[in-house]
Design a protein around this motif. Structure first.
Motif, PDB file in Angstrom:
ATOM      1  N   TYR A   1      49.784  44.341  43.344  1.00  0.00           N
ATOM      2  CA  TYR A   1      49.157  43.096  42.883  1.00  0.00           C
ATOM      3  C   TYR A   1      50.006  41.906  43.333  1.00  0.00           C
ATOM      4  O   TYR A   1      51.248  41.957  43.270  1.00  0.00           O
TER       5      TYR A   1
ATOM      6  N   ARG B   1      50.084  37.531  42.988  1.00  0.00           N
ATOM      7  CA  ARG B   1      49.508  36.325  42.393  1.00  0.00           C
ATOM      8  C   ARG B   1      49.837  35.119  43.266  1.00  0.00           C
ATOM      9  O   ARG B   1      51.014  34.835  43.531  1.00  0.00           O
ATOM     10  N   ASP B   2      48.816  34.421  43.699  1.00  0.00           N
ATOM     11  CA  ASP B   2      48.956  33.232  44.537  1.00  0.00           C
ATOM     12  C   ASP B   2      49.948  33.498  45.670  1.00  0.00           C
ATOM     13  O   ASP B   2      50.926  32.767  45.871  1.00  0.00           O
TER      14      ASP B   2
ATOM     15  N   VAL C   1      43.810  29.485  45.301  1.00  0.00           N
ATOM     16  CA  VAL C   1      44.603  30.378  44.457  1.00  0.00           C
ATOM     17  C   VAL C   1      43.815  31.637  44.127  1.00  0.00           C
ATOM     18  O   VAL C   1      44.362  32.754  44.142  1.00  0.00           O
ATOM     19  N   ASP C   2      42.526  31.494  43.819  1.00  0.00           N
ATOM     20  CA  ASP C   2      41.690  32.663  43.510  1.00  0.00           C
ATOM     21  C   ASP C   2      41.626  33.627  44.683  1.00  0.00           C
ATOM     22  O   ASP C   2      41.620  34.846  44.504  1.00  0.00           O
TER      23      ASP C   2
ATOM     24  N   THR D   1      45.075  35.488  44.990  1.00  0.00           N
ATOM     25  CA  THR D   1      45.478  36.342  43.872  1.00  0.00           C
ATOM     26  C   THR D   1      44.712  37.648  43.995  1.00  0.00           C
ATOM     27  O   THR D   1      43.496  37.687  43.774  1.00  0.00           O
TER      28      THR D   1
ATOM     29  N   SER E   1      40.241  40.087  45.596  1.00  0.00           N
ATOM     30  CA  SER E   1      40.760  38.881  44.966  1.00  0.00           C
ATOM     31  C   SER E   1      39.951  38.475  43.744  1.00  0.00           C
ATOM     32  O   SER E   1      38.856  39.003  43.486  1.00  0.00           O
TER      33      SER E   1
ATOM     34  N   LYS F   1      44.465  42.776  36.350  1.00  0.00           N
ATOM     35  CA  LYS F   1      45.309  43.193  37.479  1.00  0.00           C
ATOM     36  C   LYS F   1      44.937  44.605  37.922  1.00  0.00           C
ATOM     37  O   LYS F   1      44.768  44.878  39.113  1.00  0.00           O
TER      38      LYS F   1
END
Length: 368
Positions: free
Chosen positions: A111, A113-114, A136-137, A140, A160, A202
């Protein structure tokens, strides 16, 4: 004596498979997704026998499906579910099958994130894909990287937040509209959101990435078996974001003890694609007064005159909130229609037709 090899019991014929499946069902070890909810204790022998045969058949099919993928019977039961009438593997079951095949050199999930575009490129995603990941979406992600042992092929897939939102899966609501019990009655209200996409976002993104990656790279191993999440999408069992239940459809019943016959409801064959008549009043004179008297009895009048009006009204409301054919079957099981109307052909026919009209909304004739 100590020692000895530990091994699974593997049926060698259809008769042995059926015998093992019967043991599993009778022991109560079969997942409810396979066998459905048990009939009521006072249901007739015919209903119990029918439920047992259907459950045993479902378990046998899962055992045979697992055998084709190299899974022992009990592992297959823990790895498979049934969605839309088709076997599908849970996320960890998919990885288990691939690793047991001996054709996977490595399978990794993770995983980010950003993530920076450099990190995405280092992960193994192509430049063209990374160039389009600007928000960002989109950056991630849950990811899966797998390598085949026999050919050396490598596959990297990312899933994502943006993908989940576009698919209608993303859910950030702490509560949702659902049924809850208040003063002994089942009513609509705010309930905690139990969606996996809310509780474990996640992990869900990793499972989706894993499903796409492994099905493409190890298609010869999986033989067309989908992962649970893709199977739910195909079956139409997606998260719905409507905060209110479907509009309440009213069904005005005749006075007890007899419910309306299916033929008496002239509008039932012209119900729009939402599956229900908006107003079926006017068919029975004086029925409203009878309904008001009936609704004073608890639930549907257990121990008194059965409240057909309340039962069918609640049945239609529940079906209106069903967002897939699978959910329709769950409502049917919850209301225990088969056992409740075992000796009441008119009521059973009416329930069958209401259910059929709702199912038709998910399979319109134009869909082919």
């Amino acid at each position: 004596m100590v020692g000895g090899a530990i091994s699974a019991i593997i049926p060698q014929s259809i008769e042995e498979t059926w015998r093992l499946s019967t043991m599993i069902v009778e022991a109560g070890l079969a997942p409810q997704a396979l066998v459905g909810r048990e009939p009521a204790e006072d249901a007739g022998d015919a209903i119990w026998n029918r439920w047992g045969k259907k459950g045993t058949s479902a378990v046998a099919i899962v055992i045979m499906s697992g055998a084709e993928l190299g899974l022992p019977p009990m592992v297959a039961l823990r790895s498979f579910t049934v969605i839309g009438g088709k076997p599908a593997l849970y996320g960890d079951g998919l990885i288990n099958v691939v690793r047991k095949s001996g054709r996977a050199k490595s399978v990794e999930l993770g995983y980010l994130r950003d993530a920076t575009k450099e990190a995405l490129l280092n992960l193994g995603l192509s430049k063209d894909v990374v160039a389009q990941m600007n928000t960002v979406d989109e950056r991630t992600i849950g990811w899966c990287k797998a390598v085949r042992a026999d050919t050396g092929e490598m596959k990297v897939e990312a899933y994502s937040v943006a993908d989940a939102k576009q698919a209608g899966l993303w859910d950030e609501r702490p509560t949702r509209r659902g049924t809850t019990w208040i003063d002994g009655k089942k009513v609509w209200g705010e309930v905690p959101n139990d969606s996996s996409w809310f509780r474990h976002p996640k992990r869900m993104k990793q499972w989706r990435a894993g499903g796409f990656c492994l099905r493409e790279l190890f298609g010869d191993v999986l033989g067309g078996v989908r992962d649970e999440f893709e199977a739910r999408e195909i079956a139409g069992d997606l998260i719905e974001h409507d905060d209110e239940p479907a509009p309440k459809a009213r069904l005005i019943p005749p006075s007890p003890p007899k419910p309306p016959s299916p033929d008496a409801l002239s509008g039932i064959d012209t119900i729009p694609d939402n599956g229900f008549d908006k107003d079926m009043a006017g068919e029975h004179d004086g029925a409203e007064a009878a309904e008001e008297e009936q609704e004073q009895a608890a639930d549907y009048g257990e121990g008194k005159a059965f409240n057909y009006g309340k039962f069918f009204e609640d049945f239609q409301i529940a079906l209106a909130g069903a967002k897939s054919a699978v959910a329709v079957e769950e409502v049917w099981t919850e209301f225990d229609v088969g056992a409740r109307f075992e000796n009441d052909d008119s009521s059973r026919q009416l329930a069958d037709r209401i259910k059929a009209r709702r199912l038709a909304a998910f399979n319109p004739p134009s869909a082919g």
